[in-house]
Design an enzyme around this catalytic site. Structure first.
Site, PDB file in Angstrom:
ATOM      1  N   ASP A  31     -33.866 -14.673  33.823  1.00 53.20           N
ATOM      2  CA  ASP A  31     -34.572 -13.601  33.125  1.00 53.20           C
ATOM      3  C   ASP A  31     -35.339 -14.218  31.952  1.00 53.20           C
ATOM      4  O   ASP A  31     -34.814 -15.060  31.234  1.00 53.20           O
ATOM      5  CB  ASP A  31     -33.564 -12.556  32.623  1.00 53.20           C
ATOM      6  CG  ASP A  31     -34.226 -11.233  32.268  1.00 53.20           C
ATOM      7  OD1 ASP A  31     -33.919 -10.218  32.924  1.00 53.20           O
ATOM      8  OD2 ASP A  31     -35.051 -11.217  31.328  1.00 53.20           O
ATOM      9  N   ASN A  87     -29.866  -1.395  37.302  1.00 54.90           N
ATOM     10  CA  ASN A  87     -30.475  -0.232  36.648  1.00 54.90           C
ATOM     11  C   ASN A  87     -31.360   0.504  37.644  1.00 54.90           C
ATOM     12  O   ASN A  87     -32.128  -0.125  38.382  1.00 54.90           O
ATOM     13  CB  ASN A  87     -31.314  -0.685  35.445  1.00 54.90           C
ATOM     14  CG  ASN A  87     -30.461  -1.307  34.353  1.00 54.90           C
ATOM     15  OD1 ASN A  87     -29.340  -0.865  34.108  1.00 54.90           O
ATOM     16  ND2 ASN A  87     -30.981  -2.337  33.694  1.00 54.90           N
ATOM     17  N   GLN A  94     -34.299   1.299  34.087  1.00 55.19           N
ATOM     18  CA  GLN A  94     -35.050   0.361  34.930  1.00 55.19           C
ATOM     19  C   GLN A  94     -36.465   0.210  34.398  1.00 55.19           C
ATOM     20  O   GLN A  94     -37.132   1.208  34.101  1.00 55.19           O
ATOM     21  CB  GLN A  94     -35.081   0.872  36.378  1.00 55.19           C
ATOM     22  CG  GLN A  94     -35.693  -0.120  37.356  1.00 55.19           C
ATOM     23  CD  GLN A  94     -35.600   0.341  38.806  1.00 55.19           C
ATOM     24  OE1 GLN A  94     -35.143   1.451  39.102  1.00 55.19           O
ATOM     25  NE2 GLN A  94     -36.031  -0.520  39.712  1.00 55.19           N
ATOM     26  N   HIS A 100     -33.278  -5.294  41.675  1.00 54.03           N
ATOM     27  CA  HIS A 100     -32.690  -6.536  41.172  1.00 54.03           C
ATOM     28  C   HIS A 100     -31.282  -6.283  40.670  1.00 54.03           C
ATOM     29  O   HIS A 100     -30.984  -5.214  40.133  1.00 54.03           O
ATOM     30  CB  HIS A 100     -33.545  -7.149  40.059  1.00 54.03           C
ATOM     31  CG  HIS A 100     -33.924  -6.195  38.958  1.00 54.03           C
ATOM     32  ND1 HIS A 100     -34.922  -5.256  39.108  1.00 54.03           N
ATOM     33  CD2 HIS A 100     -33.423  -6.016  37.720  1.00 54.03           C
ATOM     34  CE1 HIS A 100     -35.032  -4.553  37.995  1.00 54.03           C
ATOM     35  NE2 HIS A 100     -34.127  -4.977  37.123  1.00 54.03           N
TER      36      HIS A 100
HETATM   37  P1  5GP Z   1     -34.613  -3.718  34.326  1.00 54.37           P
HETATM   38  O1  5GP Z   1     -34.777  -3.182  32.922  1.00 54.37           O
HETATM   39  O2  5GP Z   1     -35.694  -3.210  35.237  1.00 54.37           O
HETATM   40  O3  5GP Z   1     -33.234  -3.528  34.888  1.00 54.37           O
HETATM   41  O4  5GP Z   1     -34.740  -5.293  34.195  1.00 54.37           O
HETATM   42  C1  5GP Z   1     -35.955  -5.971  34.297  1.00 54.37           C
HETATM   43  C2  5GP Z   1     -35.711  -7.373  33.782  1.00 54.37           C
HETATM   44  O5  5GP Z   1     -36.781  -8.190  34.186  1.00 54.37           O
HETATM   45  C3  5GP Z   1     -35.619  -7.476  32.256  1.00 54.37           C
HETATM   46  O6  5GP Z   1     -34.369  -8.048  31.891  1.00 54.37           O
HETATM   47  C4  5GP Z   1     -36.791  -8.365  31.886  1.00 54.37           C
HETATM   48  O7  5GP Z   1     -36.493  -9.234  30.813  1.00 54.37           O
HETATM   49  C5  5GP Z   1     -37.065  -9.117  33.182  1.00 54.37           C
HETATM   50  N1  5GP Z   1     -38.443  -9.543  33.374  1.00 54.37           N
HETATM   51  C6  5GP Z   1     -39.557  -8.774  33.164  1.00 54.37           C
HETATM   52  N2  5GP Z   1     -40.666  -9.481  33.471  1.00 54.37           N
HETATM   53  C7  5GP Z   1     -40.227 -10.709  33.893  1.00 54.37           C
HETATM   54  C8  5GP Z   1     -40.921 -11.882  34.365  1.00 54.37           C
HETATM   55  O8  5GP Z   1     -42.150 -11.957  34.454  1.00 54.37           O
HETATM   56  N3  5GP Z   1     -40.149 -12.955  34.705  1.00 54.37           N
HETATM   57  C9  5GP Z   1     -38.783 -12.911  34.623  1.00 54.37           C
HETATM   58  N4  5GP Z   1     -38.138 -14.020  34.997  1.00 54.37           N
HETATM   59  N5  5GP Z   1     -38.117 -11.829  34.201  1.00 54.37           N
HETATM   60  C10 5GP Z   1     -38.825 -10.741  33.835  1.00 54.37           C
END
Ligand code: 5GP
Ligand code: ZN
Length: 114
Positions: A31, A87, A94, A100
Site C-alpha cells: 500500500d 472495506n 472503500q 482488495h
Molecule cells: P480502501 O479504502 O478502498 O479499502 O483501500 C484502498 C487502499 O489503496 C488505501 O489503503 C490506499 O492507500 C491504497 N492505494 C490507493 N492508491 C494506490 C496506488 O496507486 N498504489 C498503491 N499501492 N496503493 C494505493
C-alpha cells in the site's frame, strides 16, 4: 479491465508498485499509504468492484485468503497476529472500487475499529 481503475493499472504495470506476490489470477503489492509497518493489498487481476461482485467466484476468494496467509508467514507477522480488512462501499470506507484485502501487521490494532 476497467480503464479508470488504479488497481487495474497496477495489474497492467502502467502504474508501478512493489509486487510481493503474483500468480495467474492474483496480485499482492505494498500500500502506498501504509497504516502499519506491514500493509499489503491482495487483489484479483480481474476487475470486481467489491466482494459482492466476486460472490460468483468463491475459489478466487479462497485463493486470495491463501495468499494473505502465505504473505503473513513470509513477512513474519503470523505469530504475533495481524489484521485483515475488506472495506465495502461508502459505509465500509472503500475508496478504491477494485476488490482488495488489506493485510496489516507489525503493530497492535484496536477493536472495535473507528
Ligand atoms: P480502501 O479504502 O478502498 O479499502 O483501500 C484502498 C487502499 O489503496 C488505501 O489503503 C490506499 O492507500 C491504497 N492505494 C490507493 N492508491 C494506490 C496506488 O496507486 N498504489 C498503491 N499501492 N496503493 C494505493
Ligand atoms: Zn480494477
Amino acid at each position: 479491465m476497467s480503464h479508470n481503475c488504479i488497481f487495474c493499472k497496477i495489474v497492467g504495470r502502467s502504474i508501478i508498485s512493489t509486487i510481493l506476490y503474483e500468480d495467474a489470477r492474483i496480485l499482492a503489492f505494498e500500500d502506498t499509504k501504509p497504516q502499519a509497518p506491514i500493509h499489503i493489498l491482495v487483489i484479483p487481476k480481474v476487475h470486481y468492484s467489491n466482494i459482492l461482485e466476486a460472490a460468483e467466484d468463491m475459489p478466487l476468494l479462497g485463493d486470495m485468503l491463501t495468499a494473505v496467509m502465505r504473505l503473513a508467514r513470509e513477512k513474519g507477522i503470523a505469530d504475533d497476529g495481524f489484521r485483515t480488512v475488506i472495506n465495502t462501499g461508502p459505509n465500509g470506507g472503500q475508496t478504491v472500487y477494485h476488490l482488495h484485502i488489506h493485510l496489516l501487521g507489525g503493530r497492535f490494532f484496536k477493536w472495535p475499529p473507528g
